[in-house]
Structure formats: C-alpha cells, structure tokens
Design a protein around this motif. Structure first.
Motif, short mmCIF file in Angstrom:
data_model
loop_
_atom_site.label_atom_id
_atom_site.label_comp_id
_atom_site.label_asym_id
_atom_site.label_seq_id
_atom_site.Cartn_x
_atom_site.Cartn_y
_atom_site.Cartn_z
N THR A 85 0.83 -1.20 0.00
CA THR A 85 0.00 0.00 0.00
C THR A 85 0.86 1.26 0.00
O THR A 85 2.05 1.21 0.35
N GLY A 86 0.21 2.37 -0.33
CA GLY A 86 0.92 3.64 -0.31
C GLY A 86 1.46 3.95 1.07
O GLY A 86 2.60 4.40 1.23
N ALA A 87 0.62 3.73 2.09
CA ALA A 87 1.05 4.03 3.47
C ALA A 87 2.30 3.23 3.84
O ALA A 87 3.21 3.75 4.50
N PHE A 124 -1.44 14.54 3.09
CA PHE A 124 -2.02 13.21 3.24
C PHE A 124 -0.99 12.19 2.80
O PHE A 124 -0.62 12.12 1.64
N HIS A 125 -0.54 11.38 3.77
CA HIS A 125 0.45 10.35 3.46
C HIS A 125 -0.05 8.95 3.82
O HIS A 125 0.71 7.99 3.74
N GLU A 164 4.40 16.12 -0.63
CA GLU A 164 3.73 15.77 -1.90
C GLU A 164 4.02 16.88 -2.92
O GLU A 164 3.86 18.05 -2.59
N ASP A 206 6.39 12.13 -1.80
CA ASP A 206 5.29 11.17 -1.82
C ASP A 206 4.54 11.37 -3.13
O ASP A 206 3.77 12.31 -3.28
N VAL A 264 2.57 8.91 -4.41
CA VAL A 264 1.60 7.82 -4.45
C VAL A 264 0.43 8.21 -5.37
O VAL A 264 -0.05 7.41 -6.16
N GLN A 265 0.02 9.47 -5.28
CA GLN A 265 -1.11 9.93 -6.09
C GLN A 265 -0.65 10.63 -7.38
O GLN A 265 -1.29 10.51 -8.41
N LYS A 274 -0.53 3.12 -5.67
CA LYS A 274 -1.73 3.24 -6.51
C LYS A 274 -1.56 2.64 -7.92
O LYS A 274 -1.62 1.44 -8.07
N1 PLP Z 1 0.21 9.19 -0.03
C1 PLP Z 1 -0.62 9.90 -0.81
C2 PLP Z 1 -0.13 11.18 -1.44
C3 PLP Z 1 -1.91 9.45 -1.05
O1 PLP Z 1 -2.74 10.19 -1.82
C4 PLP Z 1 -2.33 8.25 -0.45
C5 PLP Z 1 -3.70 7.76 -0.65
O2 PLP Z 1 -4.60 8.45 -1.09
C6 PLP Z 1 -1.43 7.54 0.36
C7 PLP Z 1 -0.16 8.05 0.55
C8 PLP Z 1 -1.83 6.28 1.05
O3 PLP Z 1 -1.98 5.24 0.13
P1 PLP Z 1 -2.79 3.92 0.57
O4 PLP Z 1 -4.22 4.32 0.72
O5 PLP Z 1 -2.56 2.96 -0.57
O6 PLP Z 1 -2.19 3.45 1.85
#
Ligand code: PLP
Length: 401
Positions: free
Chosen positions: A104-106, A140-141, A192, A225, A227-228, A254
């Motif tokens: 996962t992103g987290a 948001f991470h 981000e 970050d 992820v998005q 993602k």
């Molecule tokens: N980092 C960012 C910038 C995100 O937008 C998100 C999720 O929306 C995450 C981390 C967390 O990802 P995950 O929901 O797969 O844990």
C-alpha cells in the motif's frame, strides 16, 4: 438483491470507517462503471489515481493471467524471476538507484520514514531516537499510526495517539518555512509535489527546486510522496520531473499495480537505500511475482502508450474547459495534468453536495475536505468522454446558479 440490501448488509458487518454513497457498483470497463440497478457512470475519480490505465485494462489483465499461469506468491527468502525485472524497470523510469517493494501507499511512506531515520543515524550522525522529520500541514500520506502522527487533520488523529514522533509541520509551498524548521537533527523533509487529498493544491513554481537546494545545504533528505501524483498523473511520468532531476527518496503506489493489485515502492539513492540490511524491513506480499509482473506491465503501458503525454494534453483540455465556466458557483479551478480540483463557492454549494448532483447525472467525483471537487479520470480517457462529463458539470452549475 437491491442496492438497499447490499447497503444494509454492509452496515451490519462492516466498520464504518468510510462514508460511501448508497449505490453499489458491480461492473467496470475503461472509464465507465455500472451499479446494480444498471446505471452507468463516467469515472472521474479513478480510485484516487489507482485505475489510471482504465478499469480492467486488457494488457494488465493479460499480464495477470500470464503470471498466474506460471507462479504466484513465495517467501522473500526465495528469489523469483520477476522482482529484479520490476526493480530495474522502476529505477530506470524514476532515475533513482534502488527500490524496496511494498503493497500500500502508506507502507511505502512508512518505508521512506524508516529509511530517513536510519540514514539520519548511520550517515548524518544523529543520535538514535532524536531524528527529526519535517512534513507539511494539510498533508495526506496515509493512515498508519506513525503517518497520522504527521497529520494536521484532527479527524485522522482523534483517539489514536500518543504521537510523540519528533516531527514539525510547516506551511505547504513555503521554502522559507522549511529552512526555519530545520535543526541539526533533521533527517528528512517529506512532501507531496501536489497536495492531493489536501485539495489539489499546486505549490508556487520553483517550489521543489528551492526546497531541494535547502535540503542539500543542510544535509536533509528530500522525500517525495508521489503515491497519487506518480505514473503520469500530472502530465510527466512523475510530478518532480516538472522541476528537478530526482529527489533523494520517492514513494510510489496506486497506479503502480495497474489498478487491480496493491503495489507500492520506496525508491532512493544508493546512499539512502544502503541503510537497509536483512531483517530491518519487509513485507510478506511486497514484491511477489504477481505484483512484480503487474508493475512491469504498468510501466510498459505508461511508456508505450505515452500516457504521461496524454495526461498533459487531456488535462490541459479538461482544465481549460472547466476554467472557461464563468459561474458564481466556482471559486477556482486548478491542477496539473489529469489531477484537477474545482473549488466551489461555499455560499452557493459545498463540494460534497456538488458531487452528489454530478452523481445523479452519472459522473463519479469525490470531494476533498468538503471544499474541492476532485477530477482525476483514467489517463486513457478520450476527448468525447471528457466533453460528456463537462456537459454534466455545466448542467449542475446551471441548476445551482
Ligand atoms: N500518499 C498519498 C499522497 C496518497 O494520496 C495516499 C492515498 O490516497 C497515500 C499516501 C496512502 O496510500 P494507501 O491508501 O494505498 O495506503
């Protein structure tokens, strides 16, 4: 079963950590989704950028089936033939030296935090336990306990402390605030390139360049970050490429799994990644053969189908169309590539209510923080599909005004 029956079963057995709409999706194809009543929706959310290649992308499906015909998941104690291929492809794509796969992103963010803290001790010489991380307000991470310790959102944190994690939050988009917050114990600045969940906030031009220079000056890692924003979302393969060569650390998730399987990764320079030794980190499913095969295919699709270029072109098209509405309902439309936010005028309507109206017309969108409607369709979207969605936005604007 009717939609109401699905909803009541969920309400009985499912924790209520999401406030979902009362219809139930059961079919997907490309940029379209259908609910159990047969209603068709244009997907302007794309699972928050996870389904960037379109729902059930044929190449992703074929790659999954081909891999499942050969091999699935094995313990990381045993090597398999797909992981090195994934690592090489993602390192070449990002320009970073090495990667560590997660799901996962987290988890990718957690990996970045661990890397930064250990680098702080092993390389920078910070006393263990004193490592300091700087992040931004409104970030948001993800939702793990360490990560929400870096959040400025009270809803994410309430009742989940203690959060004594040695961090400082600064204003987003303000390089001077970063320089001021750095201490001799600062190991990383986590940020981000565009704040997604925070409301599609694009920082001032030159921000990444400036914060990189400040980080270099003070021997602090710049960890992005993406992820998005990664994998073509903002009109480049990665949003950092609009301004800098490469960061010290990069978090992806993602779309990396092709939208059908959770694949994330932390990538870094050789110096950063060298802090990991056997036992220091890991994940049972991270980098398994299926995940690796899908990520390899996702990377190939991104490059071969020029999806970043497409995202830039279609994003500009959608942005211009939305910006051309001269409506008292809109406060601002902003974004980069196919990551676009429409901030509503709260005196006219809140973003959640705007999304509900769009839903009635067959467009899936989702607000961020009650004020901004996010538009992030699959990067494969066609012009006529954008036109159809924008016509629905126009109808909603007319009805409210
Ligand atoms: N980092 C960012 C910038 C995100 O937008 C998100 C999720 O929306 C995450 C981390 C967390 O990802 P995950 O929901 O797969 O844990």
């Amino acid at each position: 079963m009717k939609a109401a029956d699905y909803v009541s079963r969920e309400q009985k057995y499912l924790a209520k950590n999401y406030k979902s709409f009362p219809f139930v999706l059961n079919k997907a194809e490309g940029v379209w989704l259908w609910d159990t009543d047969g209603k068709k929706y244009l997907d302007f959310v794309a699972a928050y950028s996870a389904t960037s290649f379109g729902h059930l992308n044929q190449r992703i499906k074929d790659a999954l089936i081909a891999q499942l015909d050969r091999m699935d998941v094995q313990a990381r104690a045993f090597r398999h033939d797909r992981l090195g291929e994934f690592a090489e492809a993602i390192c070449k794509l990002t320009g970073l030296d090495m990667m560590l796969p997660m799901n996962t992103g987290a988890e990718g963010v957690e990996t970045g935090i661990k890397a930064a803290r250990r680098w702080g001790v092993d390389v920078k010489g910070i006393q263990d336990g004193k490592q300091h991380i700087i992040a931004c307000k409104n970030n948001f991470h993800g939702r793990t306990t360490t990560i929400i310790g870096l959040s400025s959102d009270a809803d994410y944190r309430r009742g989940f402390g203690p959060f004594d994690n040695g961090s400082t939050l600064i204003n987003y988009g303000d390089p001077a605030a970063l320089e001021k917050a750095i201490t001799p114990n600062t190991c990383a600045f986590l940020v981000e390139p565009i704040q997604g969940e925070g409301g599609i906030l694009v920082p001032p031009k030159g921000y990444l360049k400036e914060v990189q220079a400040i980080c270099k000056k003070h021997k602090v890692l710049l960890i992005l970050d993406e992820v998005q924003t990664g994998m073509g979302r903002t009109g480049k393969d990665f949003a950092f490429q609009h301004e800098i060569d490469r960061p010290d650390g990069l978090i992806l998730g993602k779309a990396l799994g092709g939208g059908i399987y959770p694949v994330s990764a932390f990538l870094g320079t050789k110096e950063v990644m060298s802090v990991f030794d056997p036992g220091s980190h890991g994940s049972t499913f991270g980098g398994n053969a299926v995940a690796s095969a899908l990520a390899v295919e996702a990377i190939s699709i991104l490059k071969e189908e020029k999806l970043s270029e497409r995202s830039a072109e279609m994003g500009e098209y959608l942005l211009r169309k939305l910006q051309s509405f001269n409506s008292p309902v809109i406060k601002e439309v902003r974004g980069r590539g196919l990551l676009i936010g429409l901030e509503t005028n709260p005196a006219k309507i809140g973003a959640p209510q705007f999304c509900e109206k769009l839903l009635e017309k067959g467009v899936l969108s989702k607000d961020t923080h009650g004020t901004v409607v996010r538009f992030s369709p699959p990067l494969t979207i066609q012009k006529q599909e954008i036109d159809w969605g924008v016509d629905r936005v126009a109808e909603v604007l007319r009805e409210i005004a």
